[in-house]
Scaffold this motif. Structure first.
Motif, PDB file in Angstrom:
ATOM      1  N   LEU A   2       3.105   7.220 -18.095  1.00  0.00           N
ATOM      2  CA  LEU A   2       2.178   6.397 -17.938  1.00  0.00           C
ATOM      3  C   LEU A   2       2.407   5.465 -16.840  1.00  0.00           C
ATOM      4  CD1 LEU A   2      -0.463   5.170 -19.325  1.00  0.00           C
ATOM      5  CD2 LEU A   2       1.128   3.632 -20.674  1.00  0.00           C
ATOM      6  N   GLU A   3       1.399   5.164 -15.876  1.00  0.00           N
ATOM      7  CA  GLU A   3       1.331   4.378 -14.978  1.00  0.00           C
ATOM      8  C   GLU A   3       0.297   3.400 -14.881  1.00  0.00           C
ATOM      9  OE1 GLU A   3       0.640   6.256 -10.981  1.00  0.00           O
ATOM     10  OE2 GLU A   3      -0.431   4.357 -10.050  1.00  0.00           O
ATOM     11  N   LEU A   4       0.600   2.164 -15.035  1.00  0.00           N
ATOM     12  CA  LEU A   4      -0.184   0.820 -15.159  1.00  0.00           C
ATOM     13  C   LEU A   4      -0.384   0.298 -13.842  1.00  0.00           C
ATOM     14  CD1 LEU A   4       0.956  -0.834 -18.351  1.00  0.00           C
ATOM     15  CD2 LEU A   4      -0.739   0.994 -18.005  1.00  0.00           C
ATOM     16  N   GLN A   5      -1.510   0.003 -13.225  1.00  0.00           N
ATOM     17  CA  GLN A   5      -1.982  -0.454 -12.155  1.00  0.00           C
ATOM     18  C   GLN A   5      -3.021  -1.781 -12.483  1.00  0.00           C
ATOM     19  OE1 GLN A   5      -1.193  -0.336  -8.460  1.00  0.00           O
ATOM     20  NE2 GLN A   5      -2.125  -2.323  -8.729  1.00  0.00           N
ATOM     21  N   CYS A   6      -2.396  -3.107 -12.349  1.00  0.00           N
ATOM     22  CA  CYS A   6      -3.104  -4.115 -13.044  1.00  0.00           C
ATOM     23  C   CYS A   6      -3.893  -4.698 -11.863  1.00  0.00           C
ATOM     24  CB  CYS A   6      -1.926  -5.200 -13.347  1.00  0.00           C
ATOM     25  SG  CYS A   6      -1.118  -4.796 -14.713  1.00  0.00           S
ATOM     26  N   LYS A   7      -4.906  -5.553 -12.342  1.00  0.00           N
ATOM     27  CA  LYS A   7      -5.794  -6.051 -11.025  1.00  0.00           C
ATOM     28  C   LYS A   7      -6.002  -7.627 -11.830  1.00  0.00           C
ATOM     29  CE  LYS A   7      -7.345  -2.163  -9.142  1.00  0.00           C
ATOM     30  NZ  LYS A   7      -6.969  -2.038  -7.697  1.00  0.00           N
ATOM     31  N   GLN A   8      -6.302  -8.615 -10.684  1.00  0.00           N
ATOM     32  CA  GLN A   8      -6.555  -9.989 -10.901  1.00  0.00           C
ATOM     33  C   GLN A   8      -8.084  -9.884 -11.599  1.00  0.00           C
ATOM     34  OE1 GLN A   8      -4.719 -12.230 -10.760  1.00  0.00           O
ATOM     35  NE2 GLN A   8      -2.929 -11.477  -9.394  1.00  0.00           N
ATOM     36  N   SER A   9      -8.279 -10.922 -12.382  1.00  0.00           N
ATOM     37  CA  SER A   9      -9.389 -11.147 -12.991  1.00  0.00           C
ATOM     38  C   SER A   9     -10.473 -11.476 -12.217  1.00  0.00           C
ATOM     39  CB  SER A   9      -9.312 -12.000 -14.118  1.00  0.00           C
ATOM     40  OG  SER A   9      -9.411 -13.487 -13.748  1.00  0.00           O
ATOM     41  N   GLY A  10     -11.723 -11.472 -12.591  1.00  0.00           N
ATOM     42  CA  GLY A  10     -13.026 -11.665 -11.796  1.00  0.00           C
ATOM     43  C   GLY A  10     -12.943 -13.150 -11.473  1.00  0.00           C
ATOM     44  N   PRO A  11     -12.874 -14.030 -12.482  1.00  0.00           N
ATOM     45  CA  PRO A  11     -12.909 -15.478 -12.250  1.00  0.00           C
ATOM     46  C   PRO A  11     -11.770 -15.910 -11.315  1.00  0.00           C
ATOM     47  CG  PRO A  11     -13.206 -15.104 -14.756  1.00  0.00           C
ATOM     48  CD  PRO A  11     -12.766 -13.770 -13.972  1.00  0.00           C
ATOM     49  N   THR A  12     -10.648 -15.265 -11.411  1.00  0.00           N
ATOM     50  CA  THR A  12      -9.639 -15.778 -10.417  1.00  0.00           C
ATOM     51  C   THR A  12     -10.044 -15.232  -9.030  1.00  0.00           C
ATOM     52  OG1 THR A  12      -7.817 -15.380 -11.952  1.00  0.00           O
ATOM     53  CG2 THR A  12      -7.066 -15.209  -9.567  1.00  0.00           C
ATOM     54  N   ILE A  13     -10.613 -14.258  -8.689  1.00  0.00           N
ATOM     55  CA  ILE A  13     -10.960 -13.893  -7.436  1.00  0.00           C
ATOM     56  C   ILE A  13     -12.016 -14.551  -6.905  1.00  0.00           C
ATOM     57  CG2 ILE A  13     -11.923 -11.830  -6.123  1.00  0.00           C
ATOM     58  CD1 ILE A  13      -9.047 -11.533  -7.108  1.00  0.00           C
ATOM     59  N   ASP A  14     -13.141 -15.032  -7.828  1.00  0.00           N
ATOM     60  CA  ASP A  14     -14.093 -15.846  -7.486  1.00  0.00           C
ATOM     61  C   ASP A  14     -13.420 -17.278  -7.083  1.00  0.00           C
ATOM     62  OD1 ASP A  14     -15.994 -13.848  -8.125  1.00  0.00           O
ATOM     63  OD2 ASP A  14     -16.343 -14.538 -10.072  1.00  0.00           O
ATOM     64  N   TYR A  15     -12.741 -17.766  -7.833  1.00  0.00           N
ATOM     65  CA  TYR A  15     -12.139 -18.924  -7.610  1.00  0.00           C
ATOM     66  C   TYR A  15     -11.500 -19.151  -6.024  1.00  0.00           C
ATOM     67  CZ  TYR A  15      -9.395 -23.185  -7.319  1.00  0.00           C
ATOM     68  OH  TYR A  15      -8.880 -24.369  -6.987  1.00  0.00           O
ATOM     69  N   LEU A  16     -10.608 -18.030  -5.788  1.00  0.00           N
ATOM     70  CA  LEU A  16      -9.981 -17.900  -4.547  1.00  0.00           C
ATOM     71  C   LEU A  16     -11.062 -17.823  -3.295  1.00  0.00           C
ATOM     72  CD1 LEU A  16      -6.830 -15.438  -5.521  1.00  0.00           C
ATOM     73  CD2 LEU A  16      -6.858 -18.140  -4.965  1.00  0.00           C
ATOM     74  N   CYS A  17     -12.014 -17.030  -3.628  1.00  0.00           N
ATOM     75  CA  CYS A  17     -13.070 -17.108  -2.663  1.00  0.00           C
ATOM     76  C   CYS A  17     -13.604 -18.084  -2.409  1.00  0.00           C
ATOM     77  CB  CYS A  17     -14.021 -15.676  -2.844  1.00  0.00           C
ATOM     78  SG  CYS A  17     -13.366 -14.060  -2.860  1.00  0.00           S
ATOM     79  N   GLN A  18     -14.011 -18.779  -3.333  1.00  0.00           N
ATOM     80  CA  GLN A  18     -14.584 -20.233  -3.281  1.00  0.00           C
ATOM     81  C   GLN A  18     -13.735 -21.103  -2.507  1.00  0.00           C
ATOM     82  OE1 GLN A  18     -14.055 -23.085  -5.643  1.00  0.00           O
ATOM     83  NE2 GLN A  18     -15.069 -24.362  -4.307  1.00  0.00           N
ATOM     84  N   ARG A  19     -12.615 -21.250  -2.964  1.00  0.00           N
ATOM     85  CA  ARG A  19     -11.594 -22.178  -2.144  1.00  0.00           C
ATOM     86  C   ARG A  19     -11.577 -21.838  -0.434  1.00  0.00           C
ATOM     87  NH1 ARG A  19      -7.949 -25.964  -4.034  1.00  0.00           N
ATOM     88  NH2 ARG A  19      -7.731 -26.287  -2.040  1.00  0.00           N
ATOM     89  N   LEU A  20     -11.425 -20.209  -0.198  1.00  0.00           N
ATOM     90  CA  LEU A  20     -11.334 -19.814   1.006  1.00  0.00           C
ATOM     91  C   LEU A  20     -12.587 -19.785   1.651  1.00  0.00           C
ATOM     92  CD1 LEU A  20      -9.461 -16.510   0.186  1.00  0.00           C
ATOM     93  CD2 LEU A  20      -8.463 -18.644   1.392  1.00  0.00           C
ATOM     94  N   GLY A  21     -13.515 -20.311   1.074  1.00  0.00           N
ATOM     95  CA  GLY A  21     -15.000 -20.211   1.744  1.00  0.00           C
ATOM     96  C   GLY A  21     -15.551 -19.071   2.207  1.00  0.00           C
ATOM     97  N   ILE A  22     -15.298 -17.755   1.509  1.00  0.00           N
ATOM     98  CA  ILE A  22     -15.805 -16.545   1.830  1.00  0.00           C
ATOM     99  C   ILE A  22     -16.719 -16.226   0.592  1.00  0.00           C
ATOM    100  CG2 ILE A  22     -14.003 -16.198   3.775  1.00  0.00           C
ATOM    101  CD1 ILE A  22     -12.472 -14.466   1.926  1.00  0.00           C
ATOM    102  N   HIS A  23     -17.291 -15.100   1.062  1.00  0.00           N
ATOM    103  CA  HIS A  23     -18.232 -14.377  -0.237  1.00  0.00           C
ATOM    104  C   HIS A  23     -17.217 -13.210  -0.568  1.00  0.00           C
ATOM    105  CE1 HIS A  23     -21.224 -12.080  -1.996  1.00  0.00           C
ATOM    106  NE2 HIS A  23     -21.806 -12.993  -1.958  1.00  0.00           N
ATOM    107  N   PRO A  24     -17.205 -13.030  -1.862  1.00  0.00           N
ATOM    108  CA  PRO A  24     -16.349 -12.030  -2.513  1.00  0.00           C
ATOM    109  C   PRO A  24     -16.669 -10.534  -1.913  1.00  0.00           C
ATOM    110  CG  PRO A  24     -17.216 -13.121  -4.099  1.00  0.00           C
ATOM    111  CD  PRO A  24     -17.772 -13.845  -2.955  1.00  0.00           C
ATOM    112  N   ASP A  25     -18.070 -10.311  -1.699  1.00  0.00           N
ATOM    113  CA  ASP A  25     -18.324  -9.087  -1.117  1.00  0.00           C
ATOM    114  C   ASP A  25     -18.313  -8.794   0.421  1.00  0.00           C
ATOM    115  OD1 ASP A  25     -18.935  -8.405  -3.694  1.00  0.00           O
ATOM    116  OD2 ASP A  25     -20.841  -9.288  -3.416  1.00  0.00           O
TER     117      ASP A  25
END
Length: 181
Positions: free
Chosen positions: A43-66
């Motif tokens: 079994l191989e697990l590939q984890c991902k960061q949560s959507g709210p975490t990504i949204d917060y980082l993008c907001q702090r970076l001042g960039i659109h997540p898309d």
């Protein structure tokens, strides 16, 4: 048995260590969606960061997540896991980064003079202690739990980090491999 890749959902997530223990050990069960496994399967697990975490980082970076971008430079000069002249989506790239912090990558942040200038005085002194004093770093982790870039950014609102700095401070999330017995 050879089966296609499929996403799993966490069905159960129990902490096995006491809440005040700095070492966190968990028992995690996954819902395999009906897939069957036999002894000897992997079994191989590939984890991902949560959507709210990504949204917060993008907001702090001042960039659109898309947003999409590419970095120029020699491969050895770029952040781990980032190839030169390759287009990346911000959301996809950040979702695969490990945002937990160690004294090593806080030290890298501390070394950035322009970042230090943008800090409030009390934030700068705490960041310097985190970066240079291993004992203080361990105590801070105990007080705050796992120290992440998001935790640091929330506690130090004047701290400015751009996308390239963030990529340099983080590394790709590692895949985890397990054998079924």
């Amino acid at each position: 048995s050879q089966q296609e890749l499929a996403p799993f959902c966490v069905a159960r997530n129990l902490r096995l260590t006491a809440p005040n223990c700095p070492q966190e050990v968990r028992h995690i069960e996954f819902d395999s969606g009906g897939m069957r496994y036999e002894a000897g399967d992997h079994l191989e697990l590939q984890c991902k960061q949560s959507g709210p975490t990504i949204d917060y980082l993008c907001q702090r970076l001042g960039i659109h997540p898309d947003s999409r971008f590419k970095l120029r430079g020699q491969p050895e000069s770029l952040p781990a896991g980032v190839l030169p002249q390759t287009w990346y989506g911000v959301r996809e790239l950040l979702s695969g980064r490990d945002i937990s912090l160690t004294s090593h990558n806080i030290g890298a942040l501390n070394a950035r003079e322009e970042v230090m200038k943008s800090l409030e005085k009390n934030d700068a002194s705490e960041l310097r202690k985190l970066a240079t004093d291993a004992e203080y770093f361990q105590q801070a982790r105990k007080r705050r739990g796992m120290l992440t870039l998001v935790t640091l950014l929330k506690q130090m609102p004047s701290l400015h980090v751009d996308l390239v700095e963030l990529l340099c401070l983080t590394s790709p999330l590692r895949r985890r491999y397990y054998s079924i017995s």
